[in-house]
Write an enzyme that holds these catalytic residues in place. Structure first.
Site, PDB file in Angstrom:
ATOM      1  N   GLY B  18      34.855  59.449  69.489  1.00  0.00           N
ATOM      2  CA  GLY B  18      33.631  60.218  69.744  1.00  0.00           C
ATOM      3  C   GLY B  18      33.186  59.630  71.043  1.00  0.00           C
ATOM      4  O   GLY B  18      32.986  58.423  71.137  1.00  0.00           O
ATOM      5  N   THR B  19      33.044  60.431  72.057  1.00  0.00           N
ATOM      6  CA  THR B  19      33.146  59.786  73.351  1.00  0.00           C
ATOM      7  C   THR B  19      32.472  60.602  74.438  1.00  0.00           C
ATOM      8  O   THR B  19      31.968  61.683  74.189  1.00  0.00           O
ATOM      9  CB  THR B  19      34.653  59.655  73.665  1.00  0.00           C
ATOM     10  OG1 THR B  19      34.843  58.709  74.657  1.00  0.00           O
ATOM     11  CG2 THR B  19      35.204  60.987  74.111  1.00  0.00           C
TER      12      THR B  19
END
Lengths: 249, 218
Positions: B18-19
């Site tokens: 998740g970035t």
């Protein structure tokens, strides 16, 4: 002929005491029995010419092809067992398509040649499949890199040439080719010269029946695509050759 | 009854990146940047992750989605790129790398959760950025953003992006973007990793948490 390799020539899996694989050499003989094919690298492209012996008047012109397209930008001319040639071309088409699907680039000719070489070599390793009885000339033209021509033989050796001939009349053809100034020749001139070599030098009118010329090229004019040389140009080349003969007489 | 999940439950969730990832073309090449958080649920598995993955000398990929999926795809592409460049005797183009990523992502779309940005420099085309999002499509863009944190950056990028920025301007563009996304997105955090790719090679730098710019905050 018989007795040359006796005992060591049954399978490609046997070396002879002097280090030869006879089955592969016999495969070369199959190529030497076939009619001649020539490939020339010119200033602006690559031209192929094949001497096709017309076996019967019932055969349609242009049938029994000896020159094939791989992708749009590569041409392959065969000599030897045509069926074997078609098999290798099928493999080449697969390789080219897979490469294009995977990388979105067209396959460079030296990569295709390398892969075909490896493919041909596999058939010289086992006793249950025979080597291919055909030689191939692989040619392409690129704006930046210029013309490229490679010749793959049944023993899988692939060498780059400026001009090459395979088949029955390859020795005479090669002699004639070495006299030409290829780096200054255009493709249109090459069509004439190849016609001359095939009709006059290589084709023996007394021994063999009539011949048909199959020619194709990849050049600046065709924008790097492999196409058959237009019939008109071939007819003009044949006329020119006949004219030359009359002059010499 | 527990209102808060036991920390162990987190580790059973799939590890995802998740970035926030950004890549932008500038005058001489590309600038790429990413945050450094890899999470498993709400547990930060790695707070100093390197999401800037080289696949060849001048070509990098930015990974978002499942960490496992993207790592394996990147290693396949790197393998094939190396093989092809040796066969062909020349450096691969970014286009080639991007299309390979696309083949893997598209042909295996049922099994993968991978959204990748491919960016790099090649001689023919200079700096290039390609976006290969979830379904396996491919699109060439002057800049690309990806990951969960990118949702907060569309407005910022539309307003602040310019063609042909200098290296300094482009680095500022990228680092500010990452900083903002880290501030707003729970799945992005840590430090900001940046790399410059141009004809001279790859230059990497890190901007630590305390050095990240502070925008409006009480």
């Amino acid at each position: 002929m018989s007795g040359i390799g006796t005992g060591y020539d049954l399978y490609p899996t046997t070396f002879s005491p002097d280090g030869r694989i006879f089955q592969v050499e016999y495969a070369h003989k199959a190529v030497e029995n076939s009619s001649t094919a020539i490939g020339l690298c010119c200033k602006d492209g690559v031209v192929f010419g094949v001497e096709k012996i017309i076996l019967s008047k019932m055969l349609v012109e242009g049938t029994n092809r000896r020159v094939f397209s791989v992708g749009e930008h590569i041409g392959i001319a065969t000599a030897g067992l045509t069926a074997d040639g078609r098999r290798i071309v099928q493999n080449a088409r697969q390789e080219a398509k897979n490469y294009e699907n995977f990388t979105s680039d067209i396959i460079p000719i030296h990569v295709l040649t390398e892969r075909l070489s490896i493919y041909v070599q596999v058939f010289t390793l086992y006793n249950y499949i025979r080597p291919f009885g055909c030689s191939l000339m692989v040619g392409s033209y690129d704006e930046e890199k210029g013309p490229s021509l490679y010749c793959i033989e049944p023993d899988s050796v692939a060498l780059g040439f400026y001009g090459c001939a395979i088949g029955k009349g390859k020795q005479e053809a090669k002699t004639e080719i070495s006299k030409l100034k290829l780096s200054e020749m255009t493709c249109k001139d090459a069509v004439k010269e190849i016609a001359k070599i095939l009709i006059k030098t290589v084709h023996d009118e007394t021994k063999e029946k009539e011949m048909e010329l199959e020619m194709s090229w990849i050049c600046k004019e065709t924008k790097g695509k492999h196409k058959l040389v237009p019939k008109k140009l071939i007819e003009e080349a044949v006329e020119w050759v006949k004219g030359q003969e009359n002059e010499e007489d | 009854m527990e209102l808060i999940e036991s920390p162990l439950q987190d580790l059973k969730k799939e590890v995802s990146t998740g970035t926030t990832i950004i890549a932008v073309q500038y005058q001489d090449g590309v600038i790429i940047g990413a945050d450094s958080r890899t999470s498993s649920g709400s547990y930060a598995v790695n707070r100093v992750t390197d999401k800037l993955t080289p696949v060849h000398d001048y070509i990098y990929c930015l990974r978002s989605g499942s960490a496992a999926d993207t790592q394996i795809i990147a290693s396949y592409v790197s393998y094939y790129l190396n093989m092809f460049s040796i066969e062909e005797g020349c450096l691969p183009t970014v286009k080639k790398a991007a299309h390979m990523f696309r083949e893997f992502c598209y042909q295996n779309k049922q099994y993968l959760l991978a959204s990748i940005i491919v960016a790099g420099w090649d001689e023919e085309n200079g700096g290039c950025v390609y976006n290969v999002p979830l379904g396996g499509s491919i699109i060439k863009q002057p800049f690309a953003i990806g990951g969960s944190g990118s949702s907060y950056l569309y407005g910022y990028c539309d307003i602040h992006f310019k063609e042909n920025m200098t290296e300094e301007e482009a680095i500022s563009f990228v680092s500010k973007g990452i900083t903002e996304a880290i501030a707003r997105d729970g799945s992005s955090g840590g430090i900001c990793r940046i790399a410059t790719i141009n004809k001279d090679g790859v230059k990497r730098r890190t901007i630590y948490g305390n050095e990240l710019q502070k925008f409006w905050e009480k």
